[in-house]
Design an enzyme around this catalytic site. Structure first.
Site, PDB file in Angstrom:
ATOM      1  N   GLU A   1       8.592   1.094  11.462  1.00  0.00           N
ATOM      2  CA  GLU A   1       9.699   2.035  11.247  1.00  0.00           C
ATOM      3  C   GLU A   1       9.072   3.417  11.240  1.00  0.00           C
ATOM      4  O   GLU A   1       8.424   3.788  10.268  1.00  0.00           O
ATOM      5  CB  GLU A   1      10.374   1.788   9.889  1.00  0.00           C
TER       6      GLU A   1
ATOM      7  N   GLY B   1       1.748   4.575  13.150  1.00  0.00           N
ATOM      8  CA  GLY B   1       2.301   3.311  13.648  1.00  0.00           C
ATOM      9  C   GLY B   1       1.502   2.803  14.845  1.00  0.00           C
ATOM     10  O   GLY B   1       1.175   1.612  14.947  1.00  0.00           O
TER      11      GLY B   1
ATOM     12  N   LYS C   1       0.881  -1.189   0.000  1.00  0.00           N
ATOM     13  CA  LYS C   1       0.000   0.000   0.000  1.00  0.00           C
ATOM     14  C   LYS C   1       0.904   1.220   0.000  1.00  0.00           C
ATOM     15  O   LYS C   1       1.439   1.625   1.031  1.00  0.00           O
ATOM     16  CB  LYS C   1      -0.873  -0.016   1.263  1.00  0.00           C
TER      17      LYS C   1
ATOM     18  N   GLY D   1       6.332   4.848   8.419  1.00  0.00           N
ATOM     19  CA  GLY D   1       5.544   6.077   8.382  1.00  0.00           C
ATOM     20  C   GLY D   1       5.633   6.769   9.729  1.00  0.00           C
ATOM     21  O   GLY D   1       6.575   6.541  10.501  1.00  0.00           O
ATOM     22  N   SER D   2       4.648   7.589  10.020  1.00  0.00           N
ATOM     23  CA  SER D   2       4.704   8.388  11.242  1.00  0.00           C
ATOM     24  C   SER D   2       4.429   7.533  12.482  1.00  0.00           C
ATOM     25  O   SER D   2       3.761   6.495  12.406  1.00  0.00           O
ATOM     26  CB  SER D   2       3.672   9.513  11.159  1.00  0.00           C
ATOM     27  N   THR D   3       4.907   8.014  13.604  1.00  0.00           N
ATOM     28  CA  THR D   3       4.676   7.332  14.877  1.00  0.00           C
ATOM     29  C   THR D   3       3.180   7.275  15.187  1.00  0.00           C
ATOM     30  O   THR D   3       2.666   6.253  15.664  1.00  0.00           O
ATOM     31  CB  THR D   3       5.460   8.067  15.979  1.00  0.00           C
TER      32      THR D   3
ATOM     33  N   GLU E   1       8.345  16.075  15.035  1.00  0.00           N
ATOM     34  CA  GLU E   1       8.958  15.850  13.723  1.00  0.00           C
ATOM     35  C   GLU E   1       8.343  16.811  12.712  1.00  0.00           C
ATOM     36  O   GLU E   1       7.139  16.767  12.460  1.00  0.00           O
ATOM     37  CB  GLU E   1       8.715  14.397  13.297  1.00  0.00           C
TER      38      GLU E   1
HETATM   39  P1  NAD Z   1       2.074   8.531   7.428  1.00  0.00           P
HETATM   40  O1  NAD Z   1       2.204   7.825   8.721  1.00  0.00           O
HETATM   41  O2  NAD Z   1       1.100   9.639   7.314  1.00  0.00           O
HETATM   42  O3  NAD Z   1       1.708   7.509   6.255  1.00  0.00           O
HETATM   43  C1  NAD Z   1       2.443   6.342   6.049  1.00  0.00           C
HETATM   44  C2  NAD Z   1       1.545   5.319   5.390  1.00  0.00           C
HETATM   45  O4  NAD Z   1       0.479   5.011   6.284  1.00  0.00           O
HETATM   46  C3  NAD Z   1       0.905   5.806   4.098  1.00  0.00           C
HETATM   47  O5  NAD Z   1       0.843   4.726   3.171  1.00  0.00           O
HETATM   48  C4  NAD Z   1      -0.481   6.213   4.548  1.00  0.00           C
HETATM   49  O6  NAD Z   1      -1.451   6.128   3.520  1.00  0.00           O
HETATM   50  C5  NAD Z   1      -0.770   5.210   5.641  1.00  0.00           C
HETATM   51  N1  NAD Z   1      -1.737   5.730   6.610  1.00  0.00           N
HETATM   52  C6  NAD Z   1      -1.974   7.018   6.954  1.00  0.00           C
HETATM   53  N2  NAD Z   1      -2.981   7.090   7.845  1.00  0.00           N
HETATM   54  C7  NAD Z   1      -3.393   5.828   8.062  1.00  0.00           C
HETATM   55  C8  NAD Z   1      -4.424   5.246   8.871  1.00  0.00           C
HETATM   56  N3  NAD Z   1      -5.232   6.011   9.625  1.00  0.00           N
HETATM   57  N4  NAD Z   1      -4.559   3.906   8.870  1.00  0.00           N
HETATM   58  C9  NAD Z   1      -3.756   3.131   8.096  1.00  0.00           C
HETATM   59  N5  NAD Z   1      -2.800   3.618   7.295  1.00  0.00           N
HETATM   60  C10 NAD Z   1      -2.609   4.946   7.283  1.00  0.00           C
HETATM   61  O7  NAD Z   1       3.547   8.978   7.052  1.00  0.00           O
HETATM   62  P2  NAD Z   1       4.019   9.804   5.785  1.00  0.00           P
HETATM   63  O8  NAD Z   1       3.582  11.214   6.001  1.00  0.00           O
HETATM   64  O9  NAD Z   1       3.644   9.103   4.539  1.00  0.00           O
HETATM   65  O10 NAD Z   1       5.600   9.680   5.905  1.00  0.00           O
HETATM   66  C11 NAD Z   1       6.329  10.436   6.774  1.00  0.00           C
HETATM   67  C12 NAD Z   1       6.638   9.657   8.037  1.00  0.00           C
HETATM   68  O11 NAD Z   1       7.326   8.443   7.706  1.00  0.00           O
HETATM   69  C13 NAD Z   1       7.570  10.402   8.943  1.00  0.00           C
HETATM   70  O12 NAD Z   1       7.103  10.305  10.263  1.00  0.00           O
HETATM   71  C14 NAD Z   1       8.892   9.674   8.786  1.00  0.00           C
HETATM   72  O13 NAD Z   1       9.761   9.800   9.874  1.00  0.00           O
HETATM   73  C15 NAD Z   1       8.443   8.279   8.576  1.00  0.00           C
HETATM   74  N6  NAD Z   1       9.495   7.470   7.951  1.00  0.00           N
HETATM   75  C16 NAD Z   1      10.178   6.565   8.723  1.00  0.00           C
HETATM   76  C17 NAD Z   1      11.215   5.804   8.169  1.00  0.00           C
HETATM   77  C18 NAD Z   1      11.963   4.803   9.003  1.00  0.00           C
HETATM   78  O14 NAD Z   1      12.635   3.953   8.413  1.00  0.00           O
HETATM   79  N7  NAD Z   1      11.893   4.860  10.314  1.00  0.00           N
HETATM   80  C19 NAD Z   1      11.531   5.964   6.821  1.00  0.00           C
HETATM   81  C20 NAD Z   1      10.816   6.886   6.056  1.00  0.00           C
HETATM   82  C21 NAD Z   1       9.792   7.630   6.638  1.00  0.00           C
END
Ligand code: NAD
Length: 499
Positions: A268, A250, A192, A245-247, A401
């Protein structure tokens, strides 16, 4: 750069490229069952370049059934490691062969400089897939040292159906970090992509099919987080979620797992990584690393060195050098190979970054550099490299962040204070320290609570080195042989012997 020039360059870049806009389910491109789509907007100009299938729970359910059927049929899960290696090796080669197309899609989709997409994202994605292809016929199971009346085999088995949910900052590379080890170990994967950056994931599915990965084994369901992402997280037929993605999101996946089938979750997540510069170090090298550590990829990097912790005796000199490096990093058209800093992924993220800069100033930080939107006339979303001084670690710009090109400078007096400030964060993804003292290097590296600690460098990585966080930066590791562990379960097979 005029509006017309930028728009023209986007059209030129996409000429001859067929944008894949539908979901890839059971070996073919299909629209969402609802027929709904969402706009794919390029942050270079703010224009819509495609309409992408907006998958929902029904599409996810269909993909899960396909993934399960493929897993049970054994067309991939029970193939020999050598056969899986061949197909994944072909996929890695196809990514390389189509590198230019994938780099253009990545840049147009999420705004990173084409120079980085070509040199970093696409080659590293291919390298990652090739690494797991090569690894999988070189890992052995174990025999437990029980008493000789039994043979106890400790074997690793694939989990089944893995949902890989990834962000937009390194779309193809983050997908490769999940897809490579998950497929190598025999799972079926449903990817996804983030709604901001679905294009390379959709093309990857087709390349995987061309490489010989059977239908249902790698599927891609584009869509919004709350719909497609949540449906994967809650689906009882999904055995594991591998999330980057974001904490905040997560934590939602932990809840989805708890409220559904207790699927495994590997996270992550975000970071607020401290970049410590002591008085005794190569200040010029440190300044370059500090600047690139926050401005690379427009600051949209999970391990960005967003908190600069600098010894007060060298702060003025270091900041002067950082300013000089930063002045050479101007936002520009990401499709221009000379551009080193591209566009912010979308308008919402642009507003978020600008909002944090204002919040920092309101809380008493001093704006040293940048701080404004740039190139507004293009219609795209650009921010100047920004440096804030006089930040305290309790300000929002130090705790939250930002995920943009904003450096928060905090001064310290001694190593104990630096480590205490560095560790005073809910995050623990990465940390760095610059020092000429080997003793300080070792002591600090052990005391810093982070999954990766760099000494006299920043943001270095290799596919052989694990990557992931402490604390609320997540758990589970991407990259390296260790990544195979989270996509498998251990099974003990006890064979009693007649003596
Ligand atoms: P995000 O958490 O908004 O989205 C990440 C993914 O989760 C996307 O595919 C999104 O569609 C999905 N998502 C969003 N809301 C959701 C929900 N309610 N239920 C299920 N899925 C959902 O993050 P982002 O804005 O896409 O990316 C930025 C974040 O990713 C930052 O916090 C960054 O630090 C983190 N990141 C971490 C690493 C790592 O390896 N630790 C690497 C890259 C990015």
């Amino acid at each position: 750069m005029t509006t017309a020039e930028t728009a023209h360059s986007v059209r030129d870049a996409l000429a001859g490229i067929e944008i894949r806009s539908q979901a890839f389910i059971d070996g073919e491109y299909v629209p969402a069952l609802s027929g709904e789509t969402f706009d794919c907007v390029t942050p270079i100009t703010g224009e819509t370049i495609a309409r992408i299938a907006a998958c929902g729970p029904a599409d996810v359910d269909r993909a899960v059934r396909g993934a399960r059927a493929a897993f049970e049929a054994g067309s991939w899960s029970r193939r020999s490691p050598k056969e899986r290696k061949r197909a994944l090796g072909r996929l890695a080669s196809l990514i390389e062969e189509h590198g230019e197309e994938l780099a253009l899609l990545e840049t147009v989709d999420m705004g990173k400089p084409i120079r980085d997409a070509r040199r970093v994202d696409i080659p590293l994605a291919a390298e990652c897939i090739a690494y797991y292809a090569e690894a999988i016929d070189k890992v052995y199971d174990e025999l437990a040292p029980t008493d000789p009346s039994a043979v106890v085999m400790v074997v690793r088995e694939p989990l089944g159906v893995v949902g890989a949910v990834v962000p937009w900052n390194f779309p193809l590379l983050m997908a490769a970090w999940k897809v490579g080890p998950a497929l190598a170990t025999g799972n079926s994967v449903i990817l996804k992509p983030a709604e901001q950056s679905p294009l390379t994931a959709l093309r990857l599915a087709e390349l995987a099919a061309e490489a010989g990965i059977p239908a249902g084994v790698l599927q891609v369901v584009p869509g919004f987080g709350e719909t497609a992402g949540q449906a994967l997280g809650r689906h009882p037929g999904v055995d594991m979620i591998a999330f980057t993605g974001s904490t905040e999101v997560g934590k939602l996946f932990l809840r989805y797992a708890g409220e559904s089938n207790m699927k495994r979750v590997a996270l992550e997540c975000g970071g607020k990584s401290p970049h410590i510069v002591t008085a005794d170090c190569d200040l010029e090298a440190a300044a370059t690393a500090v600047a690139w550590g926050i401005f690379y990829n427009q600051g949209e990097v999970c391990n960005a060195g967003s908190r600069l912790l600098v010894h007060r005796s060298v702060k003025e000199e270091l900041l002067e050098r950082v300013r000089k490096v930063a002045e050479g990093i101007r936002p520009g058209n990401p499709l221009d190979p000379k551009t080193r800093m591209g566009a912010i992924v979308d308008e919402a993220q642009l507003e978020r970054v600008l909002g944090y800069i204002e919040a920092g100033k309101e809380e008493g930080a001093e704006l040293l550099l940048g701080g404004s939107r740039a190139l507004e006339e293009t219609g795209g979303f650009y921010v100047e490299p920004t440096v804030l001084d006089r930040v305290r670690n309790d300000m929002r710009v130090a705790r939250e962040e930002i995920f943009g090109p904003v450096l928060a400078t905090i001064e310290f007096g001694d190593l104990d204070e630096a480590v205490a400030i560095a560790n005073d964060s809910v995050y623990g993804l990465a940390a760095a320290i610059w020092t000429n003292d080997v003793n300080v290097a070792h002591v600090a590296a052990r005391r810093l609570r982070a999954g990766v600690v760099w000494v006299n460098t920043f943001d270095r990585g290799d596919i052989s080195a694990p990557f992931g966080g402490f604390k609320q930066s997540g758990f589970g590791r991407d990259k390296s042989i260790h990544a195979l562990e989270k996509f498998t379960d251990l099974k003990s097979i006890w064979i009693q012997l007649r003596q």
